[in-house]
Design a protein around this motif. Structure first.
Motif, PDB file in Angstrom:
ATOM      1  N   GLU A 112       0.849  -1.185   0.000  1.00 27.72           N
ATOM      2  CA  GLU A 112       0.000   0.000   0.000  1.00 27.72           C
ATOM      3  C   GLU A 112       0.890   1.242   0.000  1.00 27.72           C
ATOM      4  N   GLN A 113       0.520   2.208  -0.859  1.00 28.40           N
ATOM      5  CA  GLN A 113       1.303   3.428  -0.976  1.00 28.40           C
ATOM      6  C   GLN A 113       1.076   4.307   0.257  1.00 28.40           C
ATOM      7  N   PRO A 114       2.132   4.905   0.767  1.00 32.99           N
ATOM      8  CA  PRO A 114       1.953   5.781   1.925  1.00 32.99           C
ATOM      9  C   PRO A 114       1.160   7.021   1.518  1.00 32.99           C
ATOM     10  N   ARG A 115       0.329   7.536   2.422  1.00 32.91           N
ATOM     11  CA  ARG A 115      -0.470   8.724   2.152  1.00 32.91           C
ATOM     12  C   ARG A 115       0.443   9.939   2.133  1.00 32.91           C
TER      13      ARG A 115
END
Length: 152
Positions: free
Chosen positions: A36-39
């Motif tokens: 999951e890509q970091p926000r």
């Protein structure tokens, strides 16, 4: 002397390498899962850039709204207000005739470039009861307004 062609199915440039691909391993996934890509964090730089863009847009919109009432938008029958006491730059703006700021009414508007002498003679030709002439040049709009005092 010529070299014989390579046997069919073999790569002449692959010397010493196996000719068949490695067999797939049992139970292996064809690709790794994508983490999951970091926000994105809201940074000071981002906020600063947004504020700058909003300030520029606000100034442009404000300038457009302020210029809508300039003398170049005046038409015959419009009422005008003088925003400055300077005779060389009276800062005329269009106002509602019901407004307490209404000082003049436009009797004629003529496109073109005029001197003070030719402006008065043109206003006499277009509107016999004019009292004031106002000329504007530049920005691609050269015109003459023939005005008289507005009385309610």
């Amino acid at each position: 002397m010529s070299t014989p062609p390579p046997p069919q199915g073999q790569n002449p440039f692959a010397q010493g390498q196996p000719q068949a691909p490695y067999p797939p391993q049992q139970g292996a996934m064809p690709y790794a899962p994508v983490p999951e890509q970091p926000r994105r964090k809201i940074t000071f730089k981002l906020v600063k850039n947004v504020v700058i863009v909003l300030a520029v847009a606000g100034a442009a919109i404000g300038g457009y709204i302020a210029s809508r009432d300039d003398a170049n938008t005046a038409a015959v029958g419009d009422c005008m207000h003088r925003g400055s006491g300077n005779d060389s730059n009276p800062d005329l703006e269009v106002v509602e005739c019901s407004s307490s700021n209404a000082q003049y009414i436009v009797l004629a508007k003529v496109e073109g470039t005029f001197t003070s002498l030719t402006a008065d003679s043109k206003c006499e030709e277009k509107a016999k009861d004019f009292q004031y002439s106002y000329t504007e040049t530049g920005d691609g709009s050269n015109f003459l307004l023939c005005l008289k005092d507005y009385s309610k």
